[in-house]
Design an enzyme around this catalytic site. Structure first.
Site, PDB file in Angstrom:
ATOM      1  CG  ASP A   1      15.159   2.741  70.556  1.00 47.35           C
ATOM      2  OD1 ASP A   1      14.896   3.137  69.384  1.00 47.35           O
ATOM      3  OD2 ASP A   1      14.437   1.781  71.001  1.00 47.35           O
TER       4      ASP A   1
ATOM      5  NE  ARG B   1      10.756  -4.360  74.138  1.00 52.31           N
ATOM      6  CZ  ARG B   1      11.880  -3.925  73.313  1.00 52.31           C
ATOM      7  NH1 ARG B   1      12.712  -2.984  73.684  1.00 52.31           N
ATOM      8  NH2 ARG B   1      12.065  -4.425  72.005  1.00 52.31           N
TER       9      ARG B   1
ATOM     10  CG  HIS C   1      10.751  -3.207  68.620  1.00 52.54           C
ATOM     11  ND1 HIS C   1      10.395  -2.133  67.711  1.00 52.54           N
ATOM     12  CD2 HIS C   1      11.590  -2.480  69.499  1.00 52.54           C
ATOM     13  CE1 HIS C   1      10.606  -1.173  67.936  1.00 52.54           C
ATOM     14  NE2 HIS C   1      11.534  -1.206  69.137  1.00 52.54           N
TER      15      HIS C   1
ATOM     16  CD  GLU D   1      14.359   2.071  74.817  1.00 53.18           C
ATOM     17  OE1 GLU D   1      15.090   1.317  74.112  1.00 53.18           O
ATOM     18  OE2 GLU D   1      13.176   2.166  74.880  1.00 53.18           O
TER      19      GLU D   1
ATOM     20  CG  ASP E   1      -5.682  -7.757  85.485  1.00 48.55           C
ATOM     21  OD1 ASP E   1      -4.963  -7.568  86.516  1.00 48.55           O
ATOM     22  OD2 ASP E   1      -6.568  -7.241  85.248  1.00 48.55           O
TER      23      ASP E   1
HETATM   24  C1  3PY Z   1      17.121  -1.233  72.088  1.00 52.39           C
HETATM   25  O1  3PY Z   1      18.244  -1.702  72.002  1.00 52.39           O
HETATM   26  O2  3PY Z   1      16.820  -0.096  71.938  1.00 52.39           O
HETATM   27  C2  3PY Z   1      16.079  -2.031  72.913  1.00 52.39           C
HETATM   28  O3  3PY Z   1      15.023  -1.485  73.275  1.00 52.39           O
HETATM   29  C3  3PY Z   1      16.499  -3.386  73.058  1.00 52.39           C
HETATM   30  O4  3PY Z   1      15.649  -4.345  72.287  1.00 52.39           O
HETATM   31 MG    MG Z   2      14.587   0.147  72.360  1.00 50.07          MG
END
Ligand code: 3PY
Ligand code: MG
Length: 261
Positions: free
Chosen positions: A179, A74, A49, A153, A88
């Site tokens: 999420d 991430r 994000h 999530e 890598d």
């Molecule tokens: C969420 O809260 O969905 C996350 O992935 C944290 O950024």
């Molecule tokens: Mg998320």
């Protein structure tokens, strides 16, 4: 500076020691280095994000090396080629969004593992991970130092929690409250009682299943998640702290200042 064939974050989690992290979305080496001077156990470079690309991830990783905050990347999606690139570069802890079921967890483990077990391509000798071919036996020794953080999530992931936890190679199960709230029908609102209950019960189930639990949190939720048994907890976000700090500073002198959208 962290040794190439070590992962202090993974070691600390195995010992049951809480690890406090900061989320970085600012994408610049200077901001990463500033964060690294603050003493967080881990810094997360957000490829899902934030407007990061391979180069910006790489340069932030370099800038913050030499301090004690462990680098977590991430990745934008659970995709073999992306794992290969960031491994890598030298990232050893990888967070994967939306690991909703056992098949997705197994795919992530395979992507992080060299054949014959997995599918990670062999090219680290021209990468920073081996300090450009300075570390003998990297491919044979690296696996134990890698750490996979699977994001839980969605309602689907919560329903499949036991199966996901049963996959060897999943080290941390990390709740994404935004999420998760949205998947429950409460668009991004993770302060609703239903969502907080889901976070609490999911953390407690993860701990019972013998895995390390983590969560993206801020403010009071950080403390609650730690009390519920989470060990891998983000407690700050660079951009939110930046914005809040600048707004608060101005408000001391001009409380009426605001921008219309
Ligand atoms: C969420 O809260 O969905 C996350 O992935 C944290 O950024
Ligand atoms: Mg998320």
């Amino acid at each position: 500076m962290e040794k190439v064939l070590s992962n202090p974050l993974k070691d600390a989690l195995k010992r049951g020691k809480p690890q406090y992290g900061c989320w970085l979305n600012s994408t610049t080496p200077m901001m990463a280095e500033i964060a690294a001077t603050c003493g967080y156990d881990w810094l997360l470079y957000d490829g899902e994000h934030g407007p990061n690309d391979t180069q910006s991830l790489f340069h932030q990783l370099q800038a913050a090396d030499g301090y004690n905050s462990h680098a977590v990347c991430r990745i934008p999606e659970n995709h073999d080629a992306t794992f290969k690139l960031v491994l890598d570069m030298g990232f050893k802890t990888i967070m994967v969004p939306l690991v909703d079921n056992k098949a997705k967890a197994e795919a992530a483990v395979r992507a992080m593992t060299y054949p014959p077990v997995g599918v990670r391509g062999v090219g680290a000798l021209v990468g920073r991970a081996t300090r450009w071919n300075s570390v003998a036996d990297y491919a044979r020794k690296v696996q134990d130092t890698l750490c996979l953080v699977a994001q839980i999530e969605t309602v689907e992931a919560v329903n499949n929690l036991d199966e996901i936890a049963s996959v060897p190679g999943v080290d941390v199960m990390f709740i994404g409250p935004a999420d998760l709230a949205t998947s429950m029908g409460f668009y991004g609102d993770f302060n609703r009682p239903e969502v907080l209950e889901a976070i609490e019960s999911t953390i407690k189930r993860i701990v019972k299943l013998g895995k390390v639990a983590g969560a993206f949190t801020m403010g009071d939720l950080s403390r609650q998640c730690l009390d519920w048994g989470a060990l891998f907890v983000s407690v700050a976000s660079d951009l939110l702290v930046y914005k809040q700090g600048l707004s608060d500073r101005l408000a001391r002198f001009n409380p009426k200042a605001k921008v219309e959208y």
